[in-house]
Design an enzyme around this catalytic site. Structure first.
Site, PDB file in Angstrom:
ATOM      1  N   HIS A 134       6.152  -9.206  -5.467  1.00 49.06           N
ATOM      2  CA  HIS A 134       4.708  -9.474  -5.478  1.00 49.06           C
ATOM      3  C   HIS A 134       4.111  -8.607  -6.584  1.00 49.06           C
ATOM      4  O   HIS A 134       4.538  -7.467  -6.788  1.00 49.06           O
ATOM      5  CB  HIS A 134       4.112  -9.114  -4.120  1.00 49.06           C
ATOM      6  CG  HIS A 134       2.635  -9.377  -3.990  1.00 49.06           C
ATOM      7  ND1 HIS A 134       2.005 -10.434  -4.608  1.00 49.06           N
ATOM      8  CD2 HIS A 134       1.666  -8.705  -3.307  1.00 49.06           C
ATOM      9  CE1 HIS A 134       0.716 -10.405  -4.302  1.00 49.06           C
ATOM     10  NE2 HIS A 134       0.489  -9.371  -3.519  1.00 49.06           N
TER      11      HIS A 134
ATOM     12  N   THR B  68       0.804  -1.216   0.000  1.00 49.61           N
ATOM     13  CA  THR B  68       0.000   0.000   0.000  1.00 49.61           C
ATOM     14  C   THR B  68       0.839   1.270   0.000  1.00 49.61           C
ATOM     15  O   THR B  68       0.302   2.364  -0.208  1.00 49.61           O
ATOM     16  CB  THR B  68      -0.942   0.020   1.212  1.00 49.61           C
ATOM     17  OG1 THR B  68      -0.169  -0.177   2.407  1.00 49.61           O
ATOM     18  CG2 THR B  68      -1.994  -1.063   1.098  1.00 49.61           C
TER      19      THR B  68
ATOM     20  N   GLU C 116      -6.290 -29.588  20.535  1.00 47.66           N
ATOM     21  CA  GLU C 116      -6.940 -30.341  19.463  1.00 47.66           C
ATOM     22  C   GLU C 116      -7.122 -29.514  18.185  1.00 47.66           C
ATOM     23  O   GLU C 116      -7.053 -30.068  17.081  1.00 47.66           O
ATOM     24  CB  GLU C 116      -8.308 -30.855  19.940  1.00 47.66           C
ATOM     25  CG  GLU C 116      -8.235 -31.888  21.041  1.00 47.66           C
ATOM     26  CD  GLU C 116      -7.467 -33.133  20.639  1.00 47.66           C
ATOM     27  OE1 GLU C 116      -7.364 -33.431  19.434  1.00 47.66           O
ATOM     28  OE2 GLU C 116      -6.961 -33.831  21.541  1.00 47.66           O
TER      29      GLU C 116
END
Length: 343
Positions: free
Chosen positions: A108, A84, A227
């Site tokens: 990028h 940005t 978990e």
């Protein structure tokens, strides 16, 4: 089938006598600059005046200049600044100091894909994008390995843009692992999609929702954390090493049956339709427009959402549990300690 290149395919002569400016000294910036230097490349780091990264770059033995001077000095400029901020910095400091025959590089495709930066026709525009965080790009290089890279050419004014990009990728260690040819559009759109739908957005929401479901049903938060978050690394590592089938082979039959029969109920057609919608938002430029506007207006929503994320129950429980497992971070250096912000 993708074109994949390795060290034998890269000709270092295309970069050996070039002056390379790396703009930014964040996660990727510090890795690129140090790897290039140790590959024998004449490199400078370009940072804004007063950047907190100046001291870190100089302490690492690198020469630091301001962005405008580094651009004027260099034959090739790698922009490793926040997406940005790139356009504004380009307009004020980079563009006016580019010369015909220079190479403008990105890791990028965001600013080129969405026309936020429009380089002149007489400048090569290419991309070298390591497929891993900067600290891994640096560490694997030091160890004699490398992180796979993507390369792309948007403008080939010289006729040698691809050869230069491949040589650059080789100089930061990427050709040791493999360099895949792509385009700015493909890299940008797939990268944003992967981050939003799977790697960051999808994973964090899946983990948090699983944790919240168990806790709401009366199970202990600590058990829910193990978990739904802690053991995720085990599964991801197995998939990383052996693929999905290899992971399924390694877990119990009970776990595999639950995977095969319940997984499609969690990620169902409704979720897949949402994925398609998110991809369309990326392809149309809607996401880019939204993100740039958010950033330019002070990031109020972004900061509020970020702060809310820090206050989640799973974060508080996780911090307490990780403090009981010092081996998780033992011997690992924080990214904040190895690099600055973004320049």
């Amino acid at each position: 089938m993708a074109n994949i290149y390795y060290e034998a395919d890269a000709d270092r002569s295309h970069i050996a006598d070039k002056k390379v400016a790396v703009l930014g000294y964040g996660s990727q910036g510090h890795a690129h600059a140090l790897n290039l230097k140790e590959s024998g490349i004449d490199v400078r780091v370009g940072l804004r005046a007063g950047s907190s990264s100046v001291a870190k770059a100089e302490a690492a033995g690198l020469t630091v200049m301001n962005v405008a001077d580094a651009t004027a000095w260099a034959d090739a400029v790698m922009i490793l600044l926040p997406d940005t901020e790139q356009a504004a910095i380009y307009d004020e400091h980079i563009g006016p100091n580019l010369e015909s025959g220079n190479t403008l590089m990105f890791s990028h495709g965001f600013n080129i894909r969405f026309d936020l930066i429009k380089p002149p026709a007489d400048v090569d525009v290419c991309m070298v994008a390591p497929k891993g965080p900067g600290h891994l790009v640096r560490r694997t290089y030091v160890e004699g390995g490398g992180v796979p890279c993507l390369i792309a050419v948007e403008n080939d004014a010289s006729g040698n843009a691809k050869a230069f990009a491949l040589a650059y990728a080789d100089a930061i260690g990427g050709a040791r692992a493999g360099v895949i040819e792509t385009t700015f559009t493909e890299e940008c759109e797939t990268d944003l999609f992967g981050e939003q739908v799977v790697l960051c957005g999808g994973t964090t929401e899946l983990v948090r929702s699983g944790f919240d479901t168990l806790v709401a049903a009366g199970y202990q938060p600590e058990i829910a954390y193990f978990e739904c978050l802690h053991e995720l690394k085990l599964i991801v590592d197995l998939m990383y090493e052996e693929g999905i089938a290899g992971m399924r082979y390694s877990v119990s039959d009970t776990a595999e049956y639950g995977d095969l029969t319940r997984g499609p109920r969690v990620i169902d057609d409704h979720v897949r339709e949402t994925m398609k919608t998110i991809l369309e938002e990326i392809q149309s430029g809607e996401f880019a427009k939204e993100w740039v506007a958010e950033s330019r207006s002070g990031r109020k929503r972004f900061l509020a959402l970020e702060a809310a994320g820090h206050d989640l129950a799973i974060e508080k429980v996780g911090k307490e549990l990780r403090a009981m497992m010092p081996w998780i971070s033992a011997g690992k250096q924080s990214v904040k300690d190895t690099s600055g912000g973004q320049g």
